[in-house]
Design a protein around this motif. Structure first.
Motif, PDB file in Angstrom:
ATOM      1  N   GLY A 187     -69.310 -12.671  -5.077  1.00  0.00           N
ATOM      2  CA  GLY A 187     -68.866 -13.078  -6.413  1.00  0.00           C
ATOM      3  C   GLY A 187     -68.186 -11.986  -7.210  1.00  0.00           C
ATOM      4  N   ALA A 188     -68.013 -10.787  -6.636  1.00  0.00           N
ATOM      5  CA  ALA A 188     -67.327  -9.707  -7.344  1.00  0.00           C
ATOM      6  C   ALA A 188     -65.836 -10.026  -7.449  1.00  0.00           C
ATOM      7  CB  ALA A 188     -67.534  -8.387  -6.623  1.00  0.00           C
ATOM      8  N   THR A 189     -65.194  -9.428  -8.410  1.00  0.00           N
ATOM      9  CA  THR A 189     -63.753  -9.631  -8.602  1.00  0.00           C
ATOM     10  C   THR A 189     -63.045  -8.292  -8.699  1.00  0.00           C
ATOM     11  OG1 THR A 189     -63.972  -9.734 -11.019  1.00  0.00           O
ATOM     12  CG2 THR A 189     -64.103 -11.819  -9.809  1.00  0.00           C
ATOM     13  N   ALA A 190     -61.784  -8.304  -8.318  1.00  0.00           N
ATOM     14  CA  ALA A 190     -60.932  -7.121  -8.439  1.00  0.00           C
ATOM     15  C   ALA A 190     -59.582  -7.579  -8.967  1.00  0.00           C
ATOM     16  CB  ALA A 190     -60.768  -6.418  -7.097  1.00  0.00           C
ATOM     17  N   THR A 191     -59.106  -6.906  -9.990  1.00  0.00           N
ATOM     18  CA  THR A 191     -57.798  -7.207 -10.573  1.00  0.00           C
ATOM     19  C   THR A 191     -56.947  -5.951 -10.498  1.00  0.00           C
ATOM     20  OG1 THR A 191     -58.751  -8.814 -12.101  1.00  0.00           O
ATOM     21  CG2 THR A 191     -56.554  -7.979 -12.614  1.00  0.00           C
ATOM     22  N   ILE A 192     -55.762  -6.073  -9.937  1.00  0.00           N
ATOM     23  CA  ILE A 192     -54.837  -4.943  -9.873  1.00  0.00           C
ATOM     24  C   ILE A 192     -53.707  -5.206 -10.859  1.00  0.00           C
ATOM     25  CG2 ILE A 192     -53.202  -3.669  -8.433  1.00  0.00           C
ATOM     26  CD1 ILE A 192     -55.023  -4.083  -6.091  1.00  0.00           C
ATOM     27  N   VAL A 193     -53.496  -4.236 -11.728  1.00  0.00           N
ATOM     28  CA  VAL A 193     -52.466  -4.331 -12.767  1.00  0.00           C
ATOM     29  C   VAL A 193     -51.400  -3.287 -12.459  1.00  0.00           C
ATOM     30  CG1 VAL A 193     -51.983  -4.265 -15.240  1.00  0.00           C
ATOM     31  CG2 VAL A 193     -54.238  -5.027 -14.421  1.00  0.00           C
ATOM     32  N   ARG A 194     -50.144  -3.742 -12.363  1.00  0.00           N
ATOM     33  CA  ARG A 194     -49.053  -2.827 -12.015  1.00  0.00           C
ATOM     34  C   ARG A 194     -48.004  -2.814 -13.115  1.00  0.00           C
ATOM     35  NH1 ARG A 194     -44.562  -3.287  -7.248  1.00  0.00           N
ATOM     36  NH2 ARG A 194     -44.388  -5.343  -8.196  1.00  0.00           N
ATOM     37  N   SER A 195     -47.527  -1.612 -13.432  1.00  0.00           N
ATOM     38  CA  SER A 195     -46.412  -1.437 -14.366  1.00  0.00           C
ATOM     39  C   SER A 195     -45.305  -0.702 -13.621  1.00  0.00           C
ATOM     40  CB  SER A 195     -46.841  -0.637 -15.602  1.00  0.00           C
ATOM     41  OG  SER A 195     -45.719  -0.226 -16.355  1.00  0.00           O
ATOM     42  N   THR A 196     -44.193  -1.384 -13.381  1.00  0.00           N
ATOM     43  CA  THR A 196     -43.095  -0.732 -12.664  1.00  0.00           C
ATOM     44  C   THR A 196     -42.432   0.347 -13.523  1.00  0.00           C
ATOM     45  OG1 THR A 196     -41.626  -2.526 -13.382  1.00  0.00           O
ATOM     46  CG2 THR A 196     -42.631  -2.730 -11.205  1.00  0.00           C
ATOM     47  N   SER A 197     -42.448   0.172 -14.837  1.00  0.00           N
ATOM     48  CA  SER A 197     -41.830   1.187 -15.699  1.00  0.00           C
ATOM     49  C   SER A 197     -42.626   2.489 -15.666  1.00  0.00           C
ATOM     50  CB  SER A 197     -41.732   0.674 -17.139  1.00  0.00           C
ATOM     51  OG  SER A 197     -43.012   0.445 -17.688  1.00  0.00           O
ATOM     52  N   LEU A 198     -43.949   2.387 -15.558  1.00  0.00           N
ATOM     53  CA  LEU A 198     -44.789   3.578 -15.462  1.00  0.00           C
ATOM     54  C   LEU A 198     -45.012   4.006 -14.010  1.00  0.00           C
ATOM     55  CD1 LEU A 198     -47.514   2.720 -18.157  1.00  0.00           C
ATOM     56  CD2 LEU A 198     -45.553   4.257 -18.393  1.00  0.00           C
ATOM     57  N   GLN A 199     -44.582   3.171 -13.064  1.00  0.00           N
ATOM     58  CA  GLN A 199     -44.684   3.461 -11.628  1.00  0.00           C
ATOM     59  C   GLN A 199     -46.136   3.619 -11.182  1.00  0.00           C
ATOM     60  OE1 GLN A 199     -42.222   6.989 -11.237  1.00  0.00           O
ATOM     61  NE2 GLN A 199     -40.353   5.765 -11.093  1.00  0.00           N
ATOM     62  N   LYS A 200     -47.036   2.913 -11.859  1.00  0.00           N
ATOM     63  CA  LYS A 200     -48.455   3.059 -11.559  1.00  0.00           C
ATOM     64  C   LYS A 200     -49.130   1.697 -11.466  1.00  0.00           C
ATOM     65  CE  LYS A 200     -49.105   7.478 -11.164  1.00  0.00           C
ATOM     66  NZ  LYS A 200     -49.586   8.034  -9.875  1.00  0.00           N
ATOM     67  N   ALA A 201     -50.271   1.693 -10.744  1.00  0.00           N
ATOM     68  CA  ALA A 201     -51.109   0.500 -10.658  1.00  0.00           C
ATOM     69  C   ALA A 201     -52.553   0.904 -10.939  1.00  0.00           C
ATOM     70  CB  ALA A 201     -50.993  -0.149  -9.276  1.00  0.00           C
TER      71      ALA A 201
END
Length: 278
Positions: A187-201
């Protein structure tokens, strides 16, 4: 210690009071909504400053400031203080018409004169004390603003200064941030958030189990050819906010694997979670 205890809110917010002053102010704080609001506001301002990044001023700034100086009207010179008004003022009255000596008003006794002089001195001391209290409040407020502007300081409530967390906050708040979710076992969750302008996730996990003994969770970024590049290790399970190392702007996906302690050059197990950046 200043008699105006309200003026200590700024010093309290930046932990600049000694033990006696702090204890006294905290007793006052419990019953003063105005001071509580002021302290909360200063701490909130410090929290905002903790995630700021340095930026070089534009080259035109110096020339603009120097040009504007000529248009600023200088303050008038200070003048000598005027005579006090009200009870402290000494006014002159026109001379009374001459009267017979027998009808003249009795002169004020030396005792009355001394009492009036004492009252006048007391009023002046009271006004001076109020002026000093106001001055102390201004000094403390100015010092607090200066400390807040410098940044990188410790306040009474601990503020997270981890640079990676500050970067994570920037990615999460970026206008082009895109979120990709994955559900893990249990039941765990993982969310990946990416910003191409900052070149980071950034990966945000919730309820994630701890890795097996002797193992670690390792993060990966996948390029256009399917090659997986290590993006760092996670500190453990539970609720985490971790910035993936490396440039994520051209990555096609990200994943998590279970690896031996210290990590691996390439995944040795199937990902327990993988999201494609579609």
């Amino acid at each position: 210690m200043s008699e105006d205890i309200h003026a200590l809110s700024g010093a309290y917010a930046v932990d600049a009071l000694d033990d006696v002053e702090r204890a006294r102010f905290e007793r006052h704080l419990a019953g003063c909504p105005a001071c509580r609001a002021e302290v909360d506001g200063l701490v909130a301002a410090a929290s905002e400053l903790s995630v700021l990044t340095e930026a070089a001023p534009p080259a035109s700034l110096r020339a603009k400031v120097l040009a504007e100086i000529a248009t600023v009207r200088p303050l008038p010179p200070l003048t000598a203080p005027q005579a006090e008004s009200g009870d402290d003022a000494v006014t002159s009255a026109p001379p009374a018409p001459s009267q017979p000596a027998a009808e003249a008003a009795p002169a004020e006794s030396h005792g009355d004169q001394g009492r009036h002089a004492d009252e006048l001195s007391e009023r002046r001391r009271s006004r001076s004390a109020r002026g000093l209290a106001r001055g102390w409040r201004v000094v403390v407020a100015a010092a607090t603003v200066a400390v807040l502007a410098i940044g990188g300081f410790t306040v009474w409530r601990q503020i997270d200064k981890d640079p990676s967390r500050a970067l994570a906050d920037q990615v999460l708040a970026a206008p082009d941030a895109t979120r990709y979710g994955a559900r893990l076992a249990g039941g765990a969750t993982a969310t990946i958030v990416r910003s191409t302008s900052l070149q980071k996730a950034v990966i945000v996990t919730s309820g994630m189990a701890q890795p097996p003994t002797g193992k670690v969770f390792q993060l990966w970024l996948q390029d256009a050819t399917g090659h997986m590049t290590s993006a760092g290790l996670m500190p453990g399970g539970g609720d985490q906010v971790v910035v993936l190392s490396g440039d994520a702007s051209h990555s096609k996906g990200a994943g998590i694997t279970v690896e031996p302690a210290g990590g691996s050059d390439q995944p040795t197990t199937n990902p327990i979670a993988f999201v494609a950046f579609a």
